[in-house]
Design a protein around this motif. Structure first.
Motif, PDB file in Angstrom:
ATOM      1  N   VAL A 126     -10.635 -17.815  -7.093  1.00  9.42           N
ATOM      2  CA  VAL A 126     -11.218 -17.650  -8.429  1.00  9.42           C
ATOM      3  C   VAL A 126     -10.264 -18.142  -9.521  1.00  9.42           C
ATOM      4  O   VAL A 126     -10.674 -18.861 -10.449  1.00  9.42           O
ATOM      5  N   VAL A 127      -8.998 -17.759  -9.425  1.00 12.73           N
ATOM      6  CA  VAL A 127      -8.028 -18.171 -10.451  1.00 12.73           C
ATOM      7  C   VAL A 127      -7.838 -19.688 -10.427  1.00 12.73           C
ATOM      8  O   VAL A 127      -7.832 -20.348 -11.474  1.00 12.73           O
ATOM      9  N   ALA A 128      -7.693 -20.256  -9.227  1.00  7.59           N
ATOM     10  CA  ALA A 128      -7.526 -21.709  -9.126  1.00  7.59           C
ATOM     11  C   ALA A 128      -8.773 -22.438  -9.614  1.00  7.59           C
ATOM     12  O   ALA A 128      -8.678 -23.427 -10.351  1.00  7.59           O
ATOM     13  N   VAL A 145       0.013 -28.892  -8.293  1.00  3.61           N
ATOM     14  CA  VAL A 145       1.165 -28.035  -8.576  1.00  3.61           C
ATOM     15  C   VAL A 145       0.938 -27.256  -9.868  1.00  3.61           C
ATOM     16  O   VAL A 145       1.263 -26.061  -9.965  1.00  3.61           O
ATOM     17  N   LEU A 146       0.344 -27.918 -10.872  1.00  3.90           N
ATOM     18  CA  LEU A 146       0.061 -27.258 -12.145  1.00  3.90           C
ATOM     19  C   LEU A 146      -0.908 -26.095 -11.960  1.00  3.90           C
ATOM     20  O   LEU A 146      -0.712 -25.014 -12.528  1.00  3.90           O
ATOM     21  N   VAL A 147      -1.949 -26.295 -11.171  1.00  3.35           N
ATOM     22  CA  VAL A 147      -2.917 -25.226 -10.889  1.00  3.35           C
ATOM     23  C   VAL A 147      -2.290 -24.146 -10.019  1.00  3.35           C
ATOM     24  O   VAL A 147      -2.569 -22.953 -10.170  1.00  3.35           O
ATOM     25  N   ALA A 148      -1.406 -24.537  -9.120  1.00  4.83           N
ATOM     26  CA  ALA A 148      -0.810 -23.591  -8.175  1.00  4.83           C
ATOM     27  C   ALA A 148       0.086 -22.566  -8.864  1.00  4.83           C
ATOM     28  O   ALA A 148       0.162 -21.410  -8.422  1.00  4.83           O
ATOM     29  N   ILE A 149       0.756 -22.953  -9.943  1.00  3.80           N
ATOM     30  CA  ILE A 149       1.738 -22.059 -10.575  1.00  3.80           C
ATOM     31  C   ILE A 149       1.101 -20.761 -11.076  1.00  3.80           C
ATOM     32  O   ILE A 149       1.505 -19.670 -10.661  1.00  3.80           O
ATOM     33  N   PRO A 150       0.093 -20.803 -11.969  1.00  4.80           N
ATOM     34  CA  PRO A 150      -0.504 -19.527 -12.398  1.00  4.80           C
ATOM     35  C   PRO A 150      -1.240 -18.821 -11.262  1.00  4.80           C
ATOM     36  O   PRO A 150      -1.286 -17.586 -11.218  1.00  4.80           O
ATOM     37  N   THR A 151      -1.800 -19.610 -10.343  1.00  2.81           N
ATOM     38  CA  THR A 151      -2.549 -19.011  -9.240  1.00  2.81           C
ATOM     39  C   THR A 151      -1.649 -18.175  -8.353  1.00  2.81           C
ATOM     40  O   THR A 151      -1.970 -17.022  -8.004  1.00  2.81           O
ATOM     41  N   VAL A 152      -0.508 -18.720  -7.968  1.00  4.01           N
ATOM     42  CA  VAL A 152       0.375 -18.012  -7.056  1.00  4.01           C
ATOM     43  C   VAL A 152       1.035 -16.816  -7.738  1.00  4.01           C
ATOM     44  O   VAL A 152       1.342 -15.800  -7.096  1.00  4.01           O
ATOM     45  N   ILE A 153       1.244 -16.894  -9.050  1.00  2.00           N
ATOM     46  CA  ILE A 153       1.830 -15.762  -9.778  1.00  2.00           C
ATOM     47  C   ILE A 153       0.860 -14.589  -9.802  1.00  2.00           C
ATOM     48  O   ILE A 153       1.225 -13.441  -9.513  1.00  2.00           O
ATOM     49  N   ILE A 154      -0.402 -14.865 -10.120  1.00  2.22           N
ATOM     50  CA  ILE A 154      -1.400 -13.791 -10.220  1.00  2.22           C
ATOM     51  C   ILE A 154      -1.743 -13.215  -8.849  1.00  2.22           C
ATOM     52  O   ILE A 154      -1.822 -12.000  -8.660  1.00  2.22           O
ATOM     53  N   ALA A 155      -1.936 -14.089  -7.864  1.00  2.20           N
ATOM     54  CA  ALA A 155      -2.324 -13.626  -6.528  1.00  2.20           C
ATOM     55  C   ALA A 155      -1.149 -13.069  -5.745  1.00  2.20           C
ATOM     56  O   ALA A 155      -1.347 -12.333  -4.773  1.00  2.20           O
TER      57      ALA A 155
END
Length: 465
Positions: free
Chosen positions: A452-454, A202-212
């Motif tokens: 890439v972001v994840a 979930v921690l990794v998903a937050i910035p990933t989903v925002i950017i993508a």
């Protein structure tokens, strides 16, 4: 096969149907994909026929007997339709019920009234992430796409501005967060802790989903400015419809399969006993087929009945709901056939063999292996399971945190650059009414950004934790 690919393909690999060397297999893959792209873009051949011919070319160049190539293709096509086809059909029926009863209008009107302007992409990514937590990717697409298309149409939003955040939320949940099959199998393979992996996921998903999602959708909307396809948009009910179902009843009907599948996932985690009666019950009612079927049955009473639909109108409604998805089913099935041909010719094993000699950090190695298998086979699940099996010995000396990060690195790599050998590629293309080039510039780039972001976030966390 699609993202619903069963784990058996990687856990119990079949004997390759050809003894071709790595060089020959590499050439076969490149030429097979080139044929598909050329037939679709240059000669405007239907994607179903192009994928079929591309699979035959791949097998022929790889030196496989033609009868075995045909068997591989039809097996993959059948497995895909069996795993996804019924779900798409049930989702189409539910979508038609939502549209004709006025329930979809109620949802869209409420969303547009409560949210608008710049906040709409953020609302879509939040909704998709929540719904995508317990759902397979395809089920989430089936449930969300009608809403995405109607919001884009009636709110006069760019289709990509609304659609990309929704797809990003679904895809990130699928690849990184248990209880999806890929992460669960990887957790088991490397001996990771489920709770730690879920929290870090979930921690990794937050910035990933925002950017993508919301961020990338700004660029995607500029690159591909297309309207929502009319043929896929549920039409607004006629003005003479006297009443329509309430927002609460409509939302409950849509979320029913989500609740049932999430309940199954939670019971599986808490009980963890296949012989337990409670778990066996939830394994049935929480299966995607039963969950969606239940939603359709409930919808008859919560959607159609309040709108004044009699029983004589139900059968014609179902027929009209199924008509638009025939082409989609064939294309998605053919994508699964092409993927199965890749696996059976030994392409996935070729990638594993080559990657054994790479000497780099474990987390980066796991990501790269998953990327390579994903590019070659098109299956995120196969990429996850194969990579997890290969790097599992590396987890022996890792801490609990780093073992969980190893799982997430694999999951991130498994989402890299979806293209013509991924049935999900064709699903998005057809639902959004895009051509191959437009799908590559939007969906494929979005998937790459997620990967890439994840992957980068995982590596950063490994330096901190």
């Amino acid at each position: 096969m699609t993202r619903l690919s069963v784990e058996m393909l990687a856990a119990d690999p079949v004997e390759p149907i050809t003894s071709a060397g790595h060089a020959q297999l590499g050439v076969a893959v490149l030429l097979g994909i080139a044929v598909i792209v050329l037939l679709i873009t240059k000669f405007k051949l239907h994607a179903f026929l192009s994928l079929t011919l591309g699979s035959l070319v791949l097998g022929a160049i790889a030196g496989a007997p033609l009868d075995k190539v045909i068997a591989s293709f039809t097996t993959g096509l059948g497995s895909t339709v069996a795993g996804v086809g019924v779900l798409i059909a049930l989702g189409a029926i539910l979508g038609k019920m939502l549209a004709d009863s006025g329930g979809a209008d109620q949802i869209v009107d409420t969303i547009l009234a409560k949210t608008g302007g710049r906040s709409m992409p953020w609302a879509m990514v939040l909704i998709a992430s929540v719904i995508g937590l317990p759902l397979f990717f395809e089920v989430g697409v089936v449930l969300l796409i009608p809403v995405v298309l109607m919001v884009a149409k009636r709110g006069n939003y760019s289709l990509m501005r609304i659609g990309i955040p929704a797809l990003a939320g679904l895809s990130v949940m699928h690849g990184l967060v248990p209880p999806h099959p890929g992460p669960l199998v990887a957790i088991d393979a490397v001996g990771a802790n489920l709770g730690v992996t879920l929290a870090l996921g979930v921690l990794v998903a937050i910035p990933t989903v925002i950017i993508a999602g919301p961020v990338f959708s700004k660029f995607a909307a500029r690159w591909v400015d297309v309207p929502a396809p009319e043929r896929m948009i549920p039409q607004r009910v006629s003005e003479d419809l006297k009443k329509r179902p309430g927002f609460g009843a409509t939302l409950a009907t849509i979320l029913l399969p989500v609740v049932l599948m999430l309940s199954k996932a939670l019971v599986d985690i808490v009980v963890d006993d296949p012989e337990n009666t409670v778990q066996r019950v939830f394994d049935v009612v929480g299966s995607p087929l039963i969950a969606l079927l239940a939603s359709v049955i409930v919808g008859i009473f919560t959607l159609l009945a309040p709108a004044g639909f009699g029983k004589e109108r139900i059968s014609p409604l179902v027929e009209k709901g199924l008509a638009p998805i025939a082409g989609i089913l064939l294309i998605v099935g053919a994508g699964g056939g092409f993927k199965q041909t890749l696996i059976d010719t030994g392409v996935g094993q070729m990638v594993l063999d080559i990657s054994k000699d790479w000497s780099i950090p474990a987390l980066l190695l796991a990501w790269l292996i998953a990327v390579a298998i994903r590019l070659a086979t098109g299956s995120a699940t196969v990429a996850t399971v194969s990579a997890a099996g290969l790097v599992a010995p590396l987890a022996a000396d890792m801490s609990t945190t780093h073992t969980a990060l190893l799982v997430l690195a694999i999951g991130a790599g498994s989402l890299f650059f979806s293209h013509v050998n991924d049935a999900g590629f064709w699903l998005v293309k057809e639902y959004f009414g895009l051509n191959v080039g437009q799908t590559l510039k939007t969906w494929s780039v979005m998937e790459t950004i997620i990967s890439v972001v994840a992957g980068g976030t995982v590596l950063l966390l490994s330096l901190i934790l």
